[in-house]
Scaffold this active site. Structure first.
Site, short mmCIF file in Angstrom:
data_model
loop_
_atom_site.label_atom_id
_atom_site.label_comp_id
_atom_site.label_asym_id
_atom_site.label_seq_id
_atom_site.Cartn_x
_atom_site.Cartn_y
_atom_site.Cartn_z
CB SER A 138 -0.46 -9.02 -3.24
OG SER A 138 -0.26 -9.20 -1.86
CE1 TYR A 151 -3.90 -5.08 -0.36
CE2 TYR A 151 -2.57 -7.15 -0.01
CZ TYR A 151 -2.60 -5.81 -0.30
OH TYR A 151 -1.35 -5.30 -1.08
CE LYS A 155 -3.45 -5.58 -3.93
NZ LYS A 155 -3.24 -4.33 -4.82
N1 NAD Z 1 3.34 -1.97 0.93
C1 NAD Z 1 3.18 -3.46 0.58
O1 NAD Z 1 3.56 -4.31 1.44
C2 NAD Z 1 2.58 -3.83 -0.52
C3 NAD Z 1 2.81 -5.32 -0.88
C4 NAD Z 1 2.12 -6.00 -2.16
C5 NAD Z 1 1.28 -5.07 -2.91
N2 NAD Z 1 1.08 -3.74 -2.60
C6 NAD Z 1 0.31 -3.26 -3.34
O2 NAD Z 1 1.06 -1.90 -3.88
C7 NAD Z 1 0.07 -0.79 -4.22
C8 NAD Z 1 0.72 0.41 -3.73
O3 NAD Z 1 0.63 0.56 -2.24
P1 NAD Z 1 1.88 1.19 -1.44
O4 NAD Z 1 2.39 0.16 -0.40
O5 NAD Z 1 2.64 2.00 -2.12
O6 NAD Z 1 0.68 2.00 -0.41
P2 NAD Z 1 0.48 3.54 -0.25
O7 NAD Z 1 -0.54 3.67 0.92
O8 NAD Z 1 2.24 4.14 0.21
O9 NAD Z 1 0.17 4.11 -1.66
C9 NAD Z 1 -1.33 3.88 -2.05
C10 NAD Z 1 -1.76 5.20 -2.92
O10 NAD Z 1 -3.12 4.57 -3.44
C11 NAD Z 1 -3.76 5.90 -3.18
N3 NAD Z 1 -5.00 5.59 -3.03
C12 NAD Z 1 -5.85 4.75 -2.19
N4 NAD Z 1 -7.15 4.53 -2.52
C13 NAD Z 1 -7.29 5.27 -3.61
C14 NAD Z 1 -8.48 5.66 -4.43
N5 NAD Z 1 -9.93 5.06 -4.14
N6 NAD Z 1 -8.29 6.09 -5.55
C15 NAD Z 1 -7.04 6.74 -5.87
N7 NAD Z 1 -5.99 6.48 -5.19
C16 NAD Z 1 -6.15 5.94 -4.10
C17 NAD Z 1 -3.46 6.38 -1.83
O11 NAD Z 1 -3.83 7.84 -1.53
C18 NAD Z 1 -1.84 6.36 -2.10
O12 NAD Z 1 -1.46 7.39 -2.36
C19 NAD Z 1 -1.31 -1.21 -3.48
O13 NAD Z 1 -2.13 -1.77 -4.69
C20 NAD Z 1 -0.86 -2.25 -2.62
O14 NAD Z 1 -1.68 -3.07 -2.43
C21 NAD Z 1 1.73 -3.35 -1.41
#
Ligand code: NAD
Length: 252
Positions: A138, A151, A155
């Site tokens: 991130s 968080y 990251k």
């Molecule tokens: N959404 C944002 O603004 C953003 C920004 C930067 C980075 N990210 C990163 O992107 C990645 C995906 O996030 P997203 O936004 O698609 O969120 P999301 O919540 O839609 O998807 C995350 C997925 O991870 C799964 N998950 C959670 N804990 C788990 C575990 N212990 N084992 C296996 N699966 C698990 C959840 O069930 C879900 O399907 C994450 O690493 C998040 O930190 C998100």
């Protein structure tokens, strides 16, 4: 020519958000995909929609035995692993006064220890044939957000695990590339939960209509991850790729 034709790929957190978009994109680009997630209902539904090119495995990324089983599933269904995407993650807001030790440890476990386990077992699985590992970090690896203390720490650790694993692979003659992706906001269920009820048009960055927006659509980030997963990025390893539309340079 498709970008990842016949590549065997494992995507953690593949049932939702950016992981789901990436699963669909990888399939369109010719890959065979193991969808890994703790959300069994969403993961199974997606695998059924995807057809023969995908399989779902229930996989808690914090559990070492689950990693061994998930990589074995890839091998059994499709063959040796070519691409691993460590995408699963959680967000628990909290600042230095409000965050608890339990929350901090949970964030480090799900977001960072999982990436260590993925790299550990991913390198073992790919060391003979080579491959590509893409780790989801991130912009908060570097950008201070006061309410994202744990968080951000998790990251930042993803970036460090990426750099050290990439260097290890290079120094040991392994044809495995390891890179991390650092987005700003992505319009997924994770972001929607942190801004409940706010319409997408106020969140999504648009240089003309919403220049202060901080989010991008998940398919745009999936394209960056596809590039790093594919041979098109064969000159890139150990890199932390910002996908933040210049936000880090804005001194917020
Ligand atoms: N959404 C944002 O603004 C953003 C920004 C930067 C980075 N990210 C990163 O992107 C990645 C995906 O996030 P997203 O936004 O698609 O969120 P999301 O919540 O839609 O998807 C995350 C997925 O991870 C799964 N998950 C959670 N804990 C788990 C575990 N212990 N084992 C296996 N699966 C698990 C959840 O069930 C879900 O399907 C994450 O690493 C998040 O930190 C998100």
């Amino acid at each position: 020519m498709k970008q990842v034709e016949n590549k065997v790929t494992l995507v953690t957190g593949g049932a939702s958000g950016v992981g789901r978009e990436l699963v669909l994109l990888l399939l369109r680009e010719g890959a065979r995909v193991v969808i890994s997630d703790v959300n069994e209902a969403a993961g199974q539904t997606l695998a059924t929609e995807c057809g023969a090119g995908a399989v779902f495995v229930r996989h808690d990324v914090t559990q070492e035995a689950d990693w061994q089983a998930a990589i074995a599933t890839a091998q059994q269904h499709f063959g040796p692993l070519d691409i691993l995407v460590n995408n699963a993650g959680i967000l628990i807001p909290g600042n230095v006064e409000t965050a608890t030790l339990a929350q901090f440890q949970q964030l480090m476990q799900v977001n960072a220890a999982s990436v260590f386990l993925g790299c550990h077992y991913g390198v073992a699985a790919m060391k003979e044939r080579g491959g590509s590992i893409v780790n989801m970090a991130s912009v908060s690896s570097w950008l201070p957000v006061e309410n994202y203390l744990g968080y951000s720490a998790s990251k930042a650790a993803v970036g460090a695990i990426t750099r050290t694993t990439a260097l290890y692979c290079r120094n040991n003659g392994l044809a495995i590339r390891v890179n991390s992706v650092h987005p700003d906001g992505i319009y997924t269920p994770m972001m929607q939960a942190s801004a409940p009820g706010v319409p997408a048009k106020f969140l999504l960055y648009d240089p003309k209509t919403n220049p202060k927006g901080r989010a991008t659509l998940p398919d745009k980030i999936a394209q960056v991850m596809l590039f790093l997963a594919s041979d098109a990025s064969s000159a890139i390893s150990g890199a932390e790729i910002r996908a933040d539309s210049a936000i880090l340079g804005m001194g917020l």
